[in-house]
Enzyme design. Structure first.
Site, PDB file in Angstrom:
ATOM      1  N   ARG A 150       8.396  -8.616  15.073  1.00  0.00           N
ATOM      2  CA  ARG A 150       8.508  -7.260  14.465  1.00  0.00           C
ATOM      3  C   ARG A 150       7.533  -6.308  15.286  1.00  0.00           C
ATOM      4  NH1 ARG A 150      10.711  -3.788  10.463  1.00  0.00           N
ATOM      5  NH2 ARG A 150       9.282  -2.415  10.146  1.00  0.00           N
ATOM      6  N   HIS A 190       4.802   0.218  -0.038  1.00  0.00           N
ATOM      7  CA  HIS A 190       5.716  -0.668   0.923  1.00  0.00           C
ATOM      8  C   HIS A 190       4.905  -1.702   1.559  1.00  0.00           C
ATOM      9  CE1 HIS A 190       3.813   2.905   3.120  1.00  0.00           C
ATOM     10  NE2 HIS A 190       3.792   1.950   4.173  1.00  0.00           N
ATOM     11  N   HIS A 242       0.738  -1.343   0.063  1.00  0.00           N
ATOM     12  CA  HIS A 242      -0.020  -0.089   0.026  1.00  0.00           C
ATOM     13  C   HIS A 242       0.995   1.222  -0.060  1.00  0.00           C
ATOM     14  CE1 HIS A 242       1.291  -0.780   4.161  1.00  0.00           C
ATOM     15  NE2 HIS A 242       1.053   0.697   4.253  1.00  0.00           N
ATOM     16  N   ASP A 300       0.791   5.133   2.064  1.00  0.00           N
ATOM     17  CA  ASP A 300       0.279   5.549   3.022  1.00  0.00           C
ATOM     18  C   ASP A 300      -0.740   6.760   2.585  1.00  0.00           C
ATOM     19  OD1 ASP A 300       1.217   3.851   4.804  1.00  0.00           O
ATOM     20  OD2 ASP A 300       2.974   5.108   5.588  1.00  0.00           O
TER      21      ASP A 300
HETATM   22  C1  OGA Z   1       1.836   0.783   7.932  1.00  0.00           C
HETATM   23  C2  OGA Z   1       2.842   0.314   7.537  1.00  0.00           C
HETATM   24  C3  OGA Z   1       4.812  -0.983   8.406  1.00  0.00           C
HETATM   25  C4  OGA Z   1       5.192  -1.614   9.438  1.00  0.00           C
HETATM   26  O1  OGA Z   1       1.319   0.836   9.210  1.00  0.00           O
HETATM   27  O2  OGA Z   1       1.142   1.679   7.339  1.00  0.00           O
HETATM   28  O3  OGA Z   1       3.327   0.457   6.467  1.00  0.00           O
HETATM   29  O4  OGA Z   1       6.776  -1.884   9.776  1.00  0.00           O
HETATM   30  N1  OGA Z   1       3.514  -0.498   8.460  1.00  0.00           N
HETATM   31  O5  OGA Z   1       4.742  -1.783  10.424  1.00  0.00           O
HETATM   32 NI    NI Z   2       2.259   2.266   5.451  1.00  0.00          NI
END
Ligand code: OGA
Ligand code: NI
Length: 332
Positions: free
Chosen positions: A268, A258, A201, A203
């Protein structure tokens, strides 16, 4: 966490490249040339990391411990803080359009205190501590986000210098904060396959500030259409250009695509501040950046964009329906 049976979250992508990429731009915010380096990174990648960011380590470590404490609770306890919309606890489901991932998370809005009611029965007496730690972290990260936005305006030589940052600073700014937890994924079950933690996606907001623990998983899509794995770095903050900043710069800055792949052995934890404009704000390219060009986008407010974006699946080109059709190229 219950083992997922839904195949929807499992990708059989043999092509996923898990080799760590070492070309993510690194910008020292205390350096005098950081303004132009920030502009360059936003144009070329839409993604970079920063050091000398001014966020006290203590704020970061306290919040991370709190997140670990919360996510270690039994599911039945955590669910007391659900559902996640507009704030609270979510598990596997991301949004309401069928996106799922190997993830659990807490979503908080940053300009109301109503957030914390859902956590009262979980944190009990220490609820006040929870609120203080989150507020301390969020206000410090927001300050850093604004500093970056001001440096970008300076780097672009546009005025006033707070042209972007004032939207995030506004009392009505529609910003959110997320704590994501990607549990380790059982290797015996997913061997040889790649499990999506958070689907691809962009942001939607102006700027995203991400900090994670020392676990890999984050991937970004480069201009050449290759996904690269970002080496974790718990001492830096990763910054993403959001869709709104892409529009405000008429496509000069790129809102980067990303995603997060689950890790087989390690948990994580990531914390992301999404700096957004007030709901009624018109998101349009800045005239000072247009230099006689036409806008690539139809006019919309942040409210309209958000409403439209959240009706679509994560991976869709959510900005697509606001793009103007470009006249076909004429070959001379
Ligand atoms: C999000 C995202 C990345 C992560 O929450 O929009 O891209 O590392 N998160 O959690
Ligand atoms: Ni994101």
């Amino acid at each position: 966490m219950v083992v997922l049976s839904k195949p929807a979250v499992i990708e059989h992508l043999s092509l996923v490249n898990n080799t760590l990429f070492h070309g993510v731009p690194l910008i020292d915010l205390s350096e005098p040339d950081s303004n132009s380096l920030l502009v360059k990174a936003c144009r070329e990648f839409g993604f970079f990391k920063v050091i000398n960011h001014g966020v006290p380590t203590e704020f970061i470590t306290k919040l991370e411990s709190l997140a670990i404490q919360f996510f270690s609770l039994p599911l039945s306890e955590k669910e007391k803080a659900g559902p996640p919309d507009p704030c609270g606890y979510g598990n596997k489901k991301i949004g309401s359009n069928g996106d799922v991932g190997w993830i659990e998370y807490i979503l908080l809005t940053t300009n109301t205190d109503s957030n914390y009611q859902k956590f009262t029965s979980i944190f009990g007496e220490s609820q006040e501590t929870f609120r203080c730690i989150v507020n301390g972290y969020v206000s410090s990260v927001k300050k850093m986000a604004c500093k970056i936005l001001e440096k970008l305006a300076e780097g672009l030589k546009i005025e006033p210098k707070n042209i972007f940052s004032k939207l995030v600073m506004d009392e009505e700014s529609d910003s959110i904060f997320r704590l994501n937890h990607y549990p380790p994924c059982p290797d015996d079950q997913f061997k040889g396959r790649n499990l999506i933690g958070f689907g691809e996606h962009t942001d939607p907001q102006i700027i995203s500030v991400l900090r994670s623990n020392n676990t890999s998983g984050l991937q970004v899509l480069l201009k050449d259409d290759n996904w690269i794995s970002v080496p974790p770095d718990q001492n830096s903050f990763f910054i993403n250009v959001g869709d709104s900043l892409q529009v405000m710069t008429n496509g000069m800055f790129k809102s980067v695509r990303h995603r997060v792949m689950a890790n087989t052995s390690k948990s994580r934890i990531s914390m992301i501040y999404f700096g957004g404009p007030p709901l009624c704000e018109k998101i349009v390219p800045l005239p000072s950046l247009m230099k006689g060009e036409d806008s690539l986008y139809k006019e919309f407010t942040w409210f309209e964009y958000k409403k439209s974006a959240y009706k679509l699946r994560l991976a869709e080109n959510r900005l697509g329906r606001f793009e103007k059709l470009q006249p076909p190229c004429v070959n001379k």
